[in-house]
Motif scaffolding. Sequence first.
Motif, short mmCIF file in Angstrom:
data_model
loop_
_atom_site.label_atom_id
_atom_site.label_comp_id
_atom_site.label_asym_id
_atom_site.label_seq_id
_atom_site.Cartn_x
_atom_site.Cartn_y
_atom_site.Cartn_z
N GLY A 57 -12.87 -6.39 -0.77
CA GLY A 57 -12.21 -5.88 -1.96
C GLY A 57 -11.15 -6.82 -2.48
O GLY A 57 -10.94 -7.91 -1.94
N ILE A 58 -10.47 -6.38 -3.49
CA ILE A 58 -9.38 -7.16 -4.08
C ILE A 58 -8.07 -6.55 -3.59
O ILE A 58 -7.80 -5.37 -3.81
CB ILE A 58 -9.46 -7.15 -5.61
CG1 ILE A 58 -10.79 -7.76 -6.04
CG2 ILE A 58 -8.29 -7.90 -6.22
CD1 ILE A 58 -11.12 -7.54 -7.49
N TYR A 59 -7.28 -7.38 -2.94
CA TYR A 59 -6.01 -6.94 -2.38
C TYR A 59 -4.85 -7.50 -3.18
O TYR A 59 -4.95 -8.59 -3.75
CB TYR A 59 -5.88 -7.42 -0.93
CG TYR A 59 -6.74 -6.67 0.04
CD1 TYR A 59 -6.22 -5.60 0.77
CD2 TYR A 59 -8.07 -7.02 0.23
CE1 TYR A 59 -7.00 -4.92 1.67
CE2 TYR A 59 -8.87 -6.33 1.13
CZ TYR A 59 -8.34 -5.28 1.84
OH TYR A 59 -9.09 -4.59 2.72
N VAL A 60 -3.76 -6.74 -3.21
CA VAL A 60 -2.52 -7.26 -3.76
C VAL A 60 -1.46 -7.24 -2.67
O VAL A 60 -1.43 -6.34 -1.83
CB VAL A 60 -2.01 -6.47 -4.99
CG1 VAL A 60 -2.92 -6.65 -6.16
CG2 VAL A 60 -1.81 -5.02 -4.68
N GLY A 61 -0.64 -8.26 -2.68
CA GLY A 61 0.55 -8.28 -1.84
C GLY A 61 1.72 -7.83 -2.69
O GLY A 61 1.82 -8.20 -3.86
N LEU A 62 2.57 -7.01 -2.11
CA LEU A 62 3.73 -6.50 -2.83
C LEU A 62 5.01 -6.97 -2.17
O LEU A 62 5.10 -7.04 -0.94
CB LEU A 62 3.72 -4.97 -2.87
CG LEU A 62 2.52 -4.31 -3.53
CD1 LEU A 62 2.58 -2.79 -3.36
CD2 LEU A 62 2.44 -4.67 -5.00
N LEU A 63 6.02 -7.26 -2.99
CA LEU A 63 7.35 -7.60 -2.50
C LEU A 63 8.32 -6.52 -2.93
O LEU A 63 8.20 -5.96 -4.03
CB LEU A 63 7.82 -8.94 -3.10
CG LEU A 63 7.08 -10.19 -2.67
CD1 LEU A 63 7.63 -11.39 -3.43
CD2 LEU A 63 7.19 -10.40 -1.18
N LEU A 64 9.29 -6.25 -2.09
CA LEU A 64 10.37 -5.32 -2.42
C LEU A 64 11.54 -6.12 -2.97
O LEU A 64 11.88 -7.18 -2.43
CB LEU A 64 10.81 -4.54 -1.18
CG LEU A 64 9.73 -3.76 -0.44
CD1 LEU A 64 10.34 -3.03 0.75
CD2 LEU A 64 9.02 -2.78 -1.37
N TYR A 65 12.15 -5.63 -4.04
CA TYR A 65 13.32 -6.33 -4.58
C TYR A 65 14.28 -5.34 -5.22
O TYR A 65 13.95 -4.18 -5.45
CB TYR A 65 12.91 -7.42 -5.57
CG TYR A 65 12.39 -6.92 -6.90
CD1 TYR A 65 13.20 -6.90 -8.03
CD2 TYR A 65 11.08 -6.46 -7.04
CE1 TYR A 65 12.73 -6.45 -9.24
CE2 TYR A 65 10.60 -6.01 -8.27
CZ TYR A 65 11.43 -6.00 -9.35
OH TYR A 65 10.97 -5.54 -10.55
N LYS A 66 15.48 -5.83 -5.48
CA LYS A 66 16.51 -5.06 -6.17
C LYS A 66 16.85 -5.80 -7.46
O LYS A 66 16.67 -7.01 -7.54
CB LYS A 66 17.75 -4.91 -5.29
CG LYS A 66 18.39 -6.24 -4.90
CD LYS A 66 19.55 -6.05 -3.93
CE LYS A 66 20.05 -7.35 -3.39
NZ LYS A 66 20.96 -8.08 -4.23
N ASP A 67 17.32 -5.08 -8.45
CA ASP A 67 17.74 -5.80 -9.65
C ASP A 67 19.27 -5.89 -9.67
O ASP A 67 19.96 -5.29 -8.85
CB ASP A 67 17.15 -5.20 -10.93
CG ASP A 67 17.70 -3.85 -11.31
OD1 ASP A 67 18.81 -3.49 -10.88
OD2 ASP A 67 17.04 -3.15 -12.09
N ALA A 68 19.78 -6.67 -10.60
CA ALA A 68 21.22 -6.95 -10.65
C ALA A 68 22.05 -5.69 -10.89
O ALA A 68 23.18 -5.58 -10.40
CB ALA A 68 21.51 -7.98 -11.74
N ARG A 69 21.49 -4.70 -11.60
CA ARG A 69 22.24 -3.46 -11.86
C ARG A 69 22.55 -2.72 -10.56
O ARG A 69 23.59 -2.08 -10.44
CB ARG A 69 21.45 -2.56 -12.80
CG ARG A 69 21.42 -3.06 -14.24
CD ARG A 69 20.56 -2.13 -15.08
NE ARG A 69 19.75 -2.78 -16.07
CZ ARG A 69 18.67 -3.54 -15.86
NH1 ARG A 69 18.25 -3.75 -14.65
NH2 ARG A 69 18.01 -4.08 -16.85
N ARG A 116 0.34 -4.91 1.81
CA ARG A 116 -0.92 -5.20 1.12
C ARG A 116 -1.64 -3.89 0.86
O ARG A 116 -1.61 -2.99 1.67
CB ARG A 116 -1.84 -6.07 1.99
CG ARG A 116 -1.47 -7.51 1.99
CD ARG A 116 -2.40 -8.35 2.84
NE ARG A 116 -3.76 -7.84 2.96
CZ ARG A 116 -4.83 -8.60 3.02
NH1 ARG A 116 -4.71 -9.90 2.97
NH2 ARG A 116 -6.02 -8.07 3.16
N THR A 117 -2.29 -3.83 -0.29
CA THR A 117 -3.11 -2.67 -0.61
C THR A 117 -4.31 -3.12 -1.41
O THR A 117 -4.25 -4.12 -2.12
CB THR A 117 -2.30 -1.59 -1.37
OG1 THR A 117 -3.10 -0.41 -1.49
CG2 THR A 117 -1.87 -2.06 -2.74
N VAL A 118 -5.41 -2.40 -1.27
CA VAL A 118 -6.64 -2.74 -1.99
C VAL A 118 -6.59 -2.10 -3.39
O VAL A 118 -6.05 -1.01 -3.56
CB VAL A 118 -7.89 -2.29 -1.20
CG1 VAL A 118 -7.99 -0.78 -1.13
CG2 VAL A 118 -9.15 -2.90 -1.77
#
Length: 171
Positions: free
Chosen positions: A24-36, A119-121
Amino acid sequence: MNFPLLTAQDIECRVSQVAKTPNGIYVGLLLYKDARVDMRILDETVGPMNWQREHDLINGNLFCTISIWDKEKSQWIRKQDVGTESMTEKEKGQASDAFKRAGFNVGIGRELYTAPRIRTVLADNEYDSEKNRVKPFVKFSVAEIDYNDRREIKHLVIMDNQGAIRFKWDG
């Protein structure tokens, strides 16, 4: 100074990679915070008048310094880091990135560095094969997060914008 740990509402998810595999097609995800998030936490923790933000151009790179007033020492405590340009608004993105990185240096959101590999498909209708990217309507968010006594992520649930759980981890 111990800043509060980030909540699920403080954290955003960004697609970092798309990979086609036989399964399948997988995506990798990153966790982040914004400046606010950093500004709100600084305001709530040390008070809006007890921190400062300053940007300097050093060797062609934009740095941000966050200064926090230390009453006991009667002096400003400073932490600095450099930013990288964003894909949309080059200068603004660089200033925001430098601020967020300086925020990590003072301790805001440092727990994000303990995140597992996410990662999630993708479903077939979530992937644009012509542009090799996730379709714009597909969004991911942190539904649950919990930490251990060392301020490390010990539980994480990511869901999509349809409310389906796409990733669950108990470390």
